[in-house]
Write an enzyme that holds these catalytic residues in place. Structure first.
Site, PDB file in Angstrom:
ATOM      1  N   ARG A 229      31.501  35.517  34.602  1.00 61.68           N
ATOM      2  CA  ARG A 229      31.562  34.554  34.170  1.00 61.68           C
ATOM      3  C   ARG A 229      31.782  33.532  33.032  1.00 61.68           C
ATOM      4  NH1 ARG A 229      34.730  35.587  37.932  1.00 61.68           N
ATOM      5  NH2 ARG A 229      35.528  34.636  40.138  1.00 61.68           N
ATOM      6  N   HIS A 277      41.899  35.411  31.794  1.00 60.38           N
ATOM      7  CA  HIS A 277      40.961  35.572  33.268  1.00 60.38           C
ATOM      8  C   HIS A 277      41.768  36.559  33.835  1.00 60.38           C
ATOM      9  CE1 HIS A 277      37.790  34.387  36.717  1.00 60.38           C
ATOM     10  NE2 HIS A 277      38.963  35.177  36.346  1.00 60.38           N
TER      11      HIS A 277
HETATM   12  P1  NAP Z   1      28.474  42.850  42.851  1.00 64.47           P
HETATM   13  O1  NAP Z   1      28.929  44.156  43.844  1.00 64.47           O
HETATM   14  O2  NAP Z   1      27.837  41.699  44.197  1.00 64.47           O
HETATM   15  O3  NAP Z   1      27.464  43.571  41.849  1.00 64.47           O
HETATM   16  C1  NAP Z   1      26.597  42.696  41.295  1.00 64.47           C
HETATM   17  C2  NAP Z   1      25.360  43.038  40.433  1.00 64.47           C
HETATM   18  O4  NAP Z   1      25.271  41.999  39.536  1.00 64.47           O
HETATM   19  C3  NAP Z   1      24.852  43.871  41.153  1.00 64.47           C
HETATM   20  O5  NAP Z   1      24.791  45.278  40.195  1.00 64.47           O
HETATM   21  C4  NAP Z   1      23.217  42.838  41.282  1.00 64.47           C
HETATM   22  O6  NAP Z   1      22.782  43.603  41.292  1.00 64.47           O
HETATM   23  C5  NAP Z   1      23.702  42.349  39.341  1.00 64.47           C
HETATM   24  N1  NAP Z   1      22.704  40.916  39.334  1.00 64.47           N
HETATM   25  C6  NAP Z   1      23.370  40.034  40.087  1.00 64.47           C
HETATM   26  N2  NAP Z   1      21.998  39.540  40.098  1.00 64.47           N
HETATM   27  C7  NAP Z   1      21.314  39.617  38.919  1.00 64.47           C
HETATM   28  C8  NAP Z   1      20.016  39.076  38.466  1.00 64.47           C
HETATM   29  N3  NAP Z   1      20.453  38.589  38.385  1.00 64.47           N
HETATM   30  N4  NAP Z   1      19.905  40.349  37.400  1.00 64.47           N
HETATM   31  C9  NAP Z   1      20.303  41.430  37.130  1.00 64.47           C
HETATM   32  N5  NAP Z   1      20.827  42.044  38.222  1.00 64.47           N
HETATM   33  C10 NAP Z   1      22.041  41.523  39.244  1.00 64.47           C
HETATM   34  O7  NAP Z   1      30.070  42.010  41.882  1.00 64.47           O
HETATM   35  P2  NAP Z   1      31.001  43.270  41.660  1.00 64.47           P
HETATM   36  O8  NAP Z   1      31.843  43.114  42.912  1.00 64.47           O
HETATM   37  O9  NAP Z   1      30.870  44.072  40.503  1.00 64.47           O
HETATM   38  O10 NAP Z   1      31.542  41.410  40.965  1.00 64.47           O
HETATM   39  C11 NAP Z   1      30.834  41.231  39.634  1.00 64.47           C
HETATM   40  C12 NAP Z   1      31.250  40.221  38.825  1.00 64.47           C
HETATM   41  O11 NAP Z   1      33.054  39.782  38.358  1.00 64.47           O
HETATM   42  C13 NAP Z   1      31.763  39.559  40.315  1.00 64.47           C
HETATM   43  O12 NAP Z   1      30.771  38.740  40.838  1.00 64.47           O
HETATM   44  C14 NAP Z   1      32.863  38.094  39.665  1.00 64.47           C
HETATM   45  O13 NAP Z   1      32.147  37.275  38.314  1.00 64.47           O
HETATM   46  C15 NAP Z   1      33.929  39.171  38.369  1.00 64.47           C
HETATM   47  N6  NAP Z   1      35.056  39.638  38.139  1.00 64.47           N
HETATM   48  C16 NAP Z   1      34.834  39.088  37.784  1.00 64.47           C
HETATM   49  C17 NAP Z   1      37.225  39.321  38.042  1.00 64.47           C
HETATM   50  C18 NAP Z   1      37.749  38.797  36.525  1.00 64.47           C
HETATM   51  O14 NAP Z   1      39.244  38.831  36.454  1.00 64.47           O
HETATM   52  N7  NAP Z   1      37.263  38.634  34.987  1.00 64.47           N
HETATM   53  C19 NAP Z   1      37.279  39.790  38.948  1.00 64.47           C
HETATM   54  C20 NAP Z   1      37.223  40.375  39.661  1.00 64.47           C
HETATM   55  C21 NAP Z   1      34.925  39.849  39.577  1.00 64.47           C
HETATM   56  P3  NAP Z   1      22.302  44.806  43.036  1.00 64.47           P
HETATM   57  O15 NAP Z   1      23.320  46.105  42.184  1.00 64.47           O
HETATM   58  O16 NAP Z   1      20.043  44.807  42.082  1.00 64.47           O
HETATM   59  O17 NAP Z   1      22.157  43.785  43.323  1.00 64.47           O
END
Ligand code: NAP
Length: 314
Positions: A229, A277
């Site tokens: 984001r 995006h």
């Molecule tokens: P997820 O499965 O919830 O994983 C989030 C990761 O970030 C986890 O490893 C989490 O740690 C880590 N994290 C969260 N807060 C943190 C902090 N304060 N310090 C360190 N690490 C932290 O999410 P995901 O499915 O991988 O997706 C991630 C993001 O990608 C989404 O939230 C969205 O913003 C983005 N996204 C973008 C697109 C695009 O087209 N550009 C598409 C889809 C998603 P833990 O493992 O310890 O919980």
């Protein structure tokens, strides 16, 4: 007959109708209605809402709502707008979207490792000049976030021969990947990464995560890919780091305001690649099958997949 399911979005009517059509085919025993077509009685009886950027005032009109299924993987806006009293939220976890994101991470990592921005620049100057090839083994890719998307990307990068390190909130074990956590872990990752890939959700803790101080810790000449984001990186601080040549290049797919303003300096910056995006769009067919599966299971057993932790913000 189960109570109708509300479809709540801020998308166009045509787009909404297309989603409802394909969802209704996948859920033949359900009635799925746009919220504006529901009677007061139907809204009160409605237990499930399927949402895509819903207006929070619409959600508040569904007084008997038991849970919400988001059509998007990223739910930061939903979490911020609905607040802590929202019913449980299930976000989209789609292996196809995960595959597409890992593919995008690999593609733009290659783009940087193979110096494509520099060759594009040389072409504009009609300059025939070979740049030194960097073997993937000699390139360290640091992943911020090792969740569904980050860990799949780590795997893809590792198989392509890159040296992969990753950072997450809680410690993780991933085969062939050095994993770090905490403030010291973040500093180490920033100092060592040649390419930094951002895949953390936007939360109170990650807003402005890459600010001037942290960008200073980034290895000189490293590049950044932001597929998470926009607000995870402080835009002005990134521009300064790019102008100073401290950060070599930034591939930006996400911005605080989307679409990106035509006047944004990112558009014209020679060391920025702007993407609209597109790194991992929701796939209608595969996502609908997953949403339908979750709804059928809840109707039969009352069980939900993992829901968003509202206090944590993801
Ligand atoms: P997820 O499965 O919830 O994983 C989030 C990761 O970030 C986890 O490893 C989490 O740690 C880590 N994290 C969260 N807060 C943190 C902090 N304060 N310090 C360190 N690490 C932290 O999410 P995901 O499915 O991988 O997706 C991630 C993001 O990608 C989404 O939230 C969205 O913003 C983005 N996204 C973008 C697109 C695009 O087209 N550009 C598409 C889809 C998603 P833990 O493992 O310890 O919980």
């Amino acid at each position: 007959m189960p109570s109708p399911i509300a479809f709540v979005s801020r998308t166009t009517e045509t787009n909404e109708a297309e989603w409802i059509d394909i969802l209704s085919s996948a859920l033949p025993n359900e009635t799925i209605l746009p919220i504006k077509a529901m009677t007061e009685e139907q809204r009160a009886a409605c237990e499930i809402a399927i949402v895509a950027n819903p207006d929070p005032t619409d959600i508040a009109r569904l007084t008997g709502l038991k849970w919400i299924h988001s059509l998007w993987a990223g739910v930061e806006r939903l979490v911020a707008e609905l607040g802590p009293t929202a019913p449980p939220i299930v976000r989209l976890t789609d292996p196809e979207l995960t595959r597409v994101m890992a593919e995008a991470v690999l593609a733009w990592t290659y783009y940087l490792q193979r110096d494509m921005p520099a060759y594009r620049d040389q072409q504009e100057k009609a300059l025939w000049q070979e740049l030194q090839y960097r073997h993937p083994h000699d390139v360290t890719v640091g992943l911020l976030g090792l969740g569904a998307l980050g860990s799949a990307s780590a795997e893809r990068l590792r198989h392509a021969g890159f040296n992969v390190i990753g950072w997450s909130r809680s410690p993780k074990i991933l085969e062939g990947v050095e994993t770090l956590s905490g403030e010291d872990g973040l500093t180490a990752l920033l100092e060592r990464s040649d390419i930094l890939v951002c895949l953390v959700p936007l939360t109170a803790d990650t807003k402005g995560l890459l600010n001037a101080d942290r960008l200073e810790q980034v290895k000189k000449g490293a590049s950044i890919i932001n597929f998470a984001r926009g607000a995870v990186i402080v835009a002005d601080d990134l521009l300064k780091a790019l102008d100073a040549g401290h950060v070599a290049h930034a591939v930006l797919d996400v911005f605080e305001q989307e679409p990106l303003d035509g006047k944004s300096p990112f558009w014209q910056h020679p060391n920025v690649t702007v993407l609209p995006h597109i790194s991992a769009p929701t796939n209608r067919k595969t996502s609908v099958a997953i949403v339908a599966g979750n709804i059928v299971k809840w109707r039969e057993t009352g069980e939900l997949p993992a829901t968003v932790d509202m206090a944590r913000g993801y």
